[in-house]
Motif scaffolding. Structure first.
Motif, mmCIF file in Angstrom:
data_model
loop_
_atom_site.group_PDB
_atom_site.id
_atom_site.type_symbol
_atom_site.label_atom_id
_atom_site.label_comp_id
_atom_site.label_asym_id
_atom_site.label_seq_id
_atom_site.Cartn_x
_atom_site.Cartn_y
_atom_site.Cartn_z
ATOM 1 N N HIS A 126 0.821 -1.212 0.000
ATOM 2 C CA HIS A 126 0.000 0.000 0.000
ATOM 3 C C HIS A 126 0.860 1.270 0.000
ATOM 4 O O HIS A 126 0.328 2.365 0.122
ATOM 5 C CB HIS A 126 -0.918 0.022 1.223
ATOM 6 C CG HIS A 126 -1.850 -1.149 1.298
ATOM 7 N ND1 HIS A 126 -2.822 -1.380 0.353
ATOM 8 C CD2 HIS A 126 -1.945 -2.161 2.197
ATOM 9 C CE1 HIS A 126 -3.482 -2.485 0.670
ATOM 10 N NE2 HIS A 126 -2.969 -2.975 1.772
ATOM 11 N N MET B 253 3.874 3.773 5.276
ATOM 12 C CA MET B 253 2.968 4.014 6.395
ATOM 13 C C MET B 253 3.763 4.004 7.699
ATOM 14 O O MET B 253 4.907 3.560 7.738
ATOM 15 C CB MET B 253 1.862 2.964 6.430
ATOM 16 C CG MET B 253 2.366 1.543 6.593
ATOM 17 S SD MET B 253 1.038 0.310 6.584
ATOM 18 C CE MET B 253 0.485 0.391 4.898
ATOM 19 N N TYR C 185 -4.322 -0.095 9.146
ATOM 20 C CA TYR C 185 -5.588 0.529 9.519
ATOM 21 C C TYR C 185 -5.512 2.013 9.165
ATOM 22 O O TYR C 185 -4.495 2.479 8.659
ATOM 23 C CB TYR C 185 -5.904 0.304 11.007
ATOM 24 C CG TYR C 185 -4.993 1.022 11.985
ATOM 25 C CD1 TYR C 185 -5.360 2.236 12.561
ATOM 26 C CD2 TYR C 185 -3.749 0.487 12.351
ATOM 27 C CE1 TYR C 185 -4.529 2.893 13.463
ATOM 28 C CE2 TYR C 185 -2.928 1.132 13.249
ATOM 29 C CZ TYR C 185 -3.325 2.339 13.804
ATOM 30 O OH TYR C 185 -2.504 2.992 14.694
ATOM 31 N N ASP C 186 -6.573 2.721 9.419
ATOM 32 C CA ASP C 186 -6.625 4.161 9.132
ATOM 33 C C ASP C 186 -6.286 4.444 7.665
ATOM 34 O O ASP C 186 -5.395 5.227 7.354
ATOM 35 C CB ASP C 186 -5.674 4.918 10.070
ATOM 36 C CG ASP C 186 -6.056 6.388 10.234
ATOM 37 O OD1 ASP C 186 -7.121 6.777 9.706
ATOM 38 O OD2 ASP C 186 -5.288 7.128 10.863
ATOM 39 N N ASN C 187 -7.051 3.757 6.757
ATOM 40 C CA ASN C 187 -6.858 3.914 5.309
ATOM 41 C C ASN C 187 -5.420 3.631 4.869
ATOM 42 O O ASN C 187 -4.867 4.321 4.012
ATOM 43 C CB ASN C 187 -7.263 5.321 4.847
ATOM 44 C CG ASN C 187 -8.752 5.554 4.941
ATOM 45 O OD1 ASN C 187 -9.530 4.647 4.659
ATOM 46 N ND2 ASN C 187 -9.147 6.738 5.347
ATOM 47 N N ASN C 188 -4.839 2.632 5.463
ATOM 48 C CA ASN C 188 -3.471 2.194 5.130
ATOM 49 C C ASN C 188 -2.413 3.260 5.394
ATOM 50 O O ASN C 188 -1.337 3.234 4.807
ATOM 51 C CB ASN C 188 -3.386 1.731 3.671
ATOM 52 C CG ASN C 188 -4.285 0.563 3.385
ATOM 53 O OD1 ASN C 188 -4.401 -0.353 4.200
ATOM 54 N ND2 ASN C 188 -4.947 0.583 2.241
ATOM 55 N N GLU C 189 -2.718 4.163 6.316
ATOM 56 C CA GLU C 189 -1.744 5.178 6.723
ATOM 57 C C GLU C 189 -0.909 4.691 7.904
ATOM 58 O O GLU C 189 0.211 5.145 8.108
ATOM 59 C CB GLU C 189 -2.460 6.479 7.117
ATOM 60 C CG GLU C 189 -3.179 7.172 5.967
ATOM 61 C CD GLU C 189 -2.224 7.806 4.986
ATOM 62 O OE1 GLU C 189 -1.178 8.314 5.407
ATOM 63 O OE2 GLU C 189 -2.536 7.761 3.773
ATOM 64 N N LYS C 190 -1.478 3.764 8.689
ATOM 65 C CA LYS C 190 -0.817 3.255 9.892
ATOM 66 C C LYS C 190 -0.934 1.739 9.930
ATOM 67 O O LYS C 190 -1.745 1.150 9.212
ATOM 68 C CB LYS C 190 -1.460 3.864 11.146
ATOM 69 C CG LYS C 190 -1.344 5.371 11.220
ATOM 70 C CD LYS C 190 -2.041 5.897 12.460
ATOM 71 C CE LYS C 190 -1.970 7.423 12.502
ATOM 72 N NZ LYS C 190 -2.707 7.975 13.648
#
Length: 197
Positions: free
Chosen positions: A42, A45, A75-80
Protein backbone atom coordinates in the motif's frame (compact mmCIF):
# COMPACT_ATOMS: atom_id res chain seq x y z
CA UNK A 1 7.16 -2.78 -5.22
CA UNK A 2 8.09 -5.37 -2.56
CA UNK A 3 10.27 -7.42 -4.94
CA UNK A 4 12.38 -4.34 -5.68
CA UNK A 5 12.77 -3.87 -1.93
CA UNK A 6 14.17 -7.40 -1.51
CA UNK A 7 11.03 -9.47 -0.90
CA UNK A 8 12.29 -12.75 -2.36
CA UNK A 9 11.15 -16.38 -2.13
CA UNK A 10 12.70 -16.80 1.33
CA UNK A 11 10.60 -13.99 2.82
CA UNK A 12 7.54 -14.91 0.74
CA UNK A 13 7.58 -18.41 2.23
CA UNK A 14 7.98 -17.07 5.78
CA UNK A 15 5.21 -14.51 5.24
CA UNK A 16 2.90 -17.27 3.99
CA UNK A 17 2.84 -18.73 7.50
CA UNK A 18 0.80 -15.69 8.58
CA UNK A 19 -1.70 -15.71 5.68
CA UNK A 20 -4.48 -17.14 7.85
CA UNK A 21 -4.11 -14.21 10.26
CA UNK A 22 -4.78 -11.69 7.49
CA UNK A 23 -1.45 -9.92 7.98
CA UNK A 24 0.59 -8.55 5.08
CA UNK A 25 4.38 -8.12 4.73
CA UNK A 26 6.18 -4.79 5.04
CA UNK A 27 9.79 -3.69 5.27
CA UNK A 28 11.12 -1.37 7.95
CA UNK A 29 12.74 1.58 6.17
CA UNK A 30 13.16 3.98 9.12
CA UNK A 31 13.18 3.58 12.87
CA UNK A 32 12.05 6.25 15.32
CA UNK A 33 11.77 6.09 19.11
CA UNK A 34 8.68 3.93 19.60
CA UNK A 35 7.60 3.77 15.95
CA UNK A 36 8.69 2.80 12.44
CA UNK A 37 8.30 3.85 8.82
CA UNK A 38 7.19 0.85 6.76
CA UNK A 39 7.01 0.03 3.05
CA UNK A 40 4.16 -2.30 2.06
CA UNK A 41 2.05 -3.07 -1.00
CA UNK A 42 0.00 0.00 0.00
CA UNK A 43 3.05 2.29 -0.03
CA UNK A 44 4.65 3.91 3.01
CA UNK A 45 2.97 4.01 6.40
CA UNK A 46 3.75 4.48 10.08
CA UNK A 47 3.87 1.38 12.27
CA UNK A 48 4.07 0.39 15.92
CA UNK A 49 4.71 -3.03 17.44
CA UNK A 50 1.74 -4.77 19.02
CA UNK A 51 1.48 -4.91 22.81
CA UNK A 52 1.99 -8.68 22.70
CA UNK A 53 5.14 -8.40 20.59
CA UNK A 54 6.56 -5.74 22.88
CA UNK A 55 5.72 -7.76 25.99
CA UNK A 56 7.24 -11.03 24.75
CA UNK A 57 10.47 -9.44 23.47
CA UNK A 58 13.39 -10.55 25.64
CA UNK A 59 15.81 -8.01 24.16
CA UNK A 60 16.43 -5.54 21.38
CA UNK A 61 17.02 -8.32 18.84
CA UNK A 62 13.39 -9.45 19.20
CA UNK A 63 12.10 -6.11 17.92
CA UNK A 64 12.21 -4.74 14.37
CA UNK A 65 15.18 -2.82 13.01
CA UNK A 66 15.83 -1.05 9.72
CA UNK A 67 15.79 -3.63 6.92
CA UNK A 68 13.59 -6.14 8.73
CA UNK A 69 10.58 -7.73 7.10
CA UNK A 70 7.56 -7.71 9.38
CA UNK A 71 3.93 -8.83 9.24
CA UNK A 72 1.49 -6.00 9.73
CA UNK A 73 -2.18 -5.18 10.05
CA UNK A 74 -2.88 -1.85 8.31
CA UNK A 75 -5.59 0.53 9.52
CA UNK A 76 -6.62 4.16 9.13
CA UNK A 77 -6.86 3.91 5.31
CA UNK A 78 -3.47 2.19 5.13
CA UNK A 79 -1.74 5.18 6.72
CA UNK A 80 -0.82 3.26 9.89
CA UNK A 81 -0.15 -0.33 10.90
CA UNK A 82 0.33 -2.62 13.85
CA UNK A 83 3.42 -4.86 13.60
CA UNK A 84 2.52 -8.36 14.77
CA UNK A 85 5.53 -10.46 13.78
CA UNK A 86 9.16 -10.24 12.77
CA UNK A 87 10.23 -12.54 9.93
CA UNK A 88 13.54 -14.45 10.25
CA UNK A 89 16.60 -12.45 9.24
CA UNK A 90 19.02 -13.49 6.51
CA UNK A 91 21.78 -11.16 7.67
CA UNK A 92 22.27 -8.85 10.63
CA UNK A 93 24.71 -5.95 10.87
CA UNK A 94 25.32 -5.17 14.55
CA UNK A 95 27.89 -3.87 16.96
CA UNK A 96 28.38 -3.71 20.69
CA UNK A 97 26.95 -0.62 22.32
CA UNK A 98 29.68 1.78 23.41
CA UNK A 99 30.22 1.93 27.15
CA UNK A 100 29.43 -0.71 29.74
CA UNK A 101 26.21 -2.05 28.24
CA UNK A 102 26.49 -5.60 26.93
CA UNK A 103 23.45 -5.44 24.65
CA UNK A 104 24.25 -5.13 20.96
CA UNK A 105 23.11 -2.29 18.74
CA UNK A 106 21.40 -3.46 15.55
CA UNK A 107 22.50 -1.29 12.65
CA UNK A 108 20.48 -2.98 9.89
CA UNK A 109 18.97 -6.34 8.95
CA UNK A 110 18.71 -8.27 5.69
CA UNK A 111 21.50 -6.40 3.92
CA UNK A 112 22.81 -8.24 0.86
CA UNK A 113 26.05 -6.29 0.51
CA UNK A 114 27.79 -3.89 2.88
CA UNK A 115 29.79 -1.07 1.29
CA UNK A 116 32.55 0.09 3.63
CA UNK A 117 33.41 3.60 2.45
CA UNK A 118 36.53 5.50 3.38
CA UNK A 119 38.18 8.54 1.79
CA UNK A 120 41.70 8.37 0.38
CA UNK A 121 42.36 11.84 1.74
CA UNK A 122 43.21 12.55 5.38
CA UNK A 123 40.20 10.43 6.40
CA UNK A 124 42.00 7.18 5.48
CA UNK A 125 42.72 5.03 8.54
CA UNK A 126 43.67 1.38 8.07
CA UNK A 127 42.91 0.43 11.70
CA UNK A 128 39.38 1.87 11.44
CA UNK A 129 38.90 0.02 8.16
CA UNK A 130 39.95 -3.24 9.84
CA UNK A 131 37.43 -2.65 12.65
CA UNK A 132 34.63 -2.00 10.15
CA UNK A 133 35.59 -5.12 8.18
CA UNK A 134 35.40 -7.22 11.33
CA UNK A 135 31.92 -5.94 12.23
CA UNK A 136 30.63 -6.26 8.66
CA UNK A 137 32.09 -9.75 8.15
CA UNK A 138 30.02 -11.06 11.06
CA UNK A 139 26.80 -9.84 9.41
CA UNK A 140 26.58 -12.64 6.86
CA UNK A 141 26.36 -10.14 3.98
CA UNK A 142 28.88 -9.82 1.16
CA UNK A 143 31.32 -6.92 1.44
CA UNK A 144 33.04 -4.35 -0.76
CA UNK A 145 35.49 -1.60 0.19
CA UNK A 146 35.00 1.72 -1.61
CA UNK A 147 37.91 4.14 -1.34
CA UNK A 148 36.70 7.56 -2.45
CA UNK A 149 38.43 10.86 -3.31
CA UNK A 150 41.11 9.14 -5.38
CA UNK A 151 41.73 12.44 -7.18
CA UNK A 152 42.67 14.23 -3.93
CA UNK A 153 45.50 11.89 -3.05
CA UNK A 154 47.15 10.74 -6.32
CA UNK A 155 50.63 10.39 -4.80
CA UNK A 156 49.54 7.88 -2.14
CA UNK A 157 46.61 6.06 -3.82
CA UNK A 158 48.54 2.90 -4.70
CA UNK A 159 50.00 2.60 -1.21
CA UNK A 160 46.60 3.05 0.49
CA UNK A 161 44.80 0.70 -1.91
CA UNK A 162 47.48 -1.94 -1.29
CA UNK A 163 47.04 -1.54 2.49
CA UNK A 164 43.26 -1.93 2.12
CA UNK A 165 43.66 -5.03 -0.06
CA UNK A 166 45.99 -6.55 2.53
CA UNK A 167 43.35 -5.90 5.21
CA UNK A 168 40.60 -7.39 3.02
CA UNK A 169 42.32 -9.99 0.80
CA UNK A 170 39.13 -11.71 -0.45
CA UNK A 171 36.93 -8.61 -0.72
CA UNK A 172 36.64 -6.24 -3.71
CA UNK A 173 38.53 -3.00 -3.05
CA UNK A 174 37.76 -0.15 -5.44
CA UNK A 175 39.39 3.28 -5.67
CA UNK A 176 36.86 5.87 -6.84
CA UNK A 177 36.77 9.44 -8.02
CA UNK A 178 33.37 11.07 -8.47
CA UNK A 179 35.11 14.00 -10.19
CA UNK A 180 36.93 11.90 -12.77
CA UNK A 181 34.43 9.02 -12.83
CA UNK A 182 37.06 6.39 -11.96
CA UNK A 183 35.68 3.15 -10.55
CA UNK A 184 32.00 4.11 -10.78
CA UNK A 185 31.17 1.44 -13.39
CA UNK A 186 32.64 -1.22 -11.11
CA UNK A 187 30.36 -0.10 -8.26
CA UNK A 188 27.33 0.04 -10.56
CA UNK A 189 28.01 -3.57 -11.59
CA UNK A 190 27.44 -4.66 -7.97
CA UNK A 191 24.09 -2.88 -7.65
CA UNK A 192 21.15 -4.95 -8.83
CA UNK A 193 17.38 -4.73 -8.44
CA UNK A 194 16.02 -6.55 -5.42
CA UNK A 195 19.28 -6.33 -3.46
CA UNK A 196 19.85 -4.16 -0.39
CA UNK A 197 23.10 -2.25 0.24
Amino acid sequence: ILENAGFDNFFREEAGKFAADGFIPARVILEYPGSYRLLSEHGEMTGEVSGKMNYTATGRADLPAVGDWVMIQPYDNNEKAIIHALLPRKTLLRRKNPGRHTEEQIIAANIDCVFIVQGLDLNFNIRRLERYLLVAAESGASLAVLLTKKDLSPETVEEKVKAAKNAAPEIPVMALSSIEGDGLDAVRSLIKDGLTF
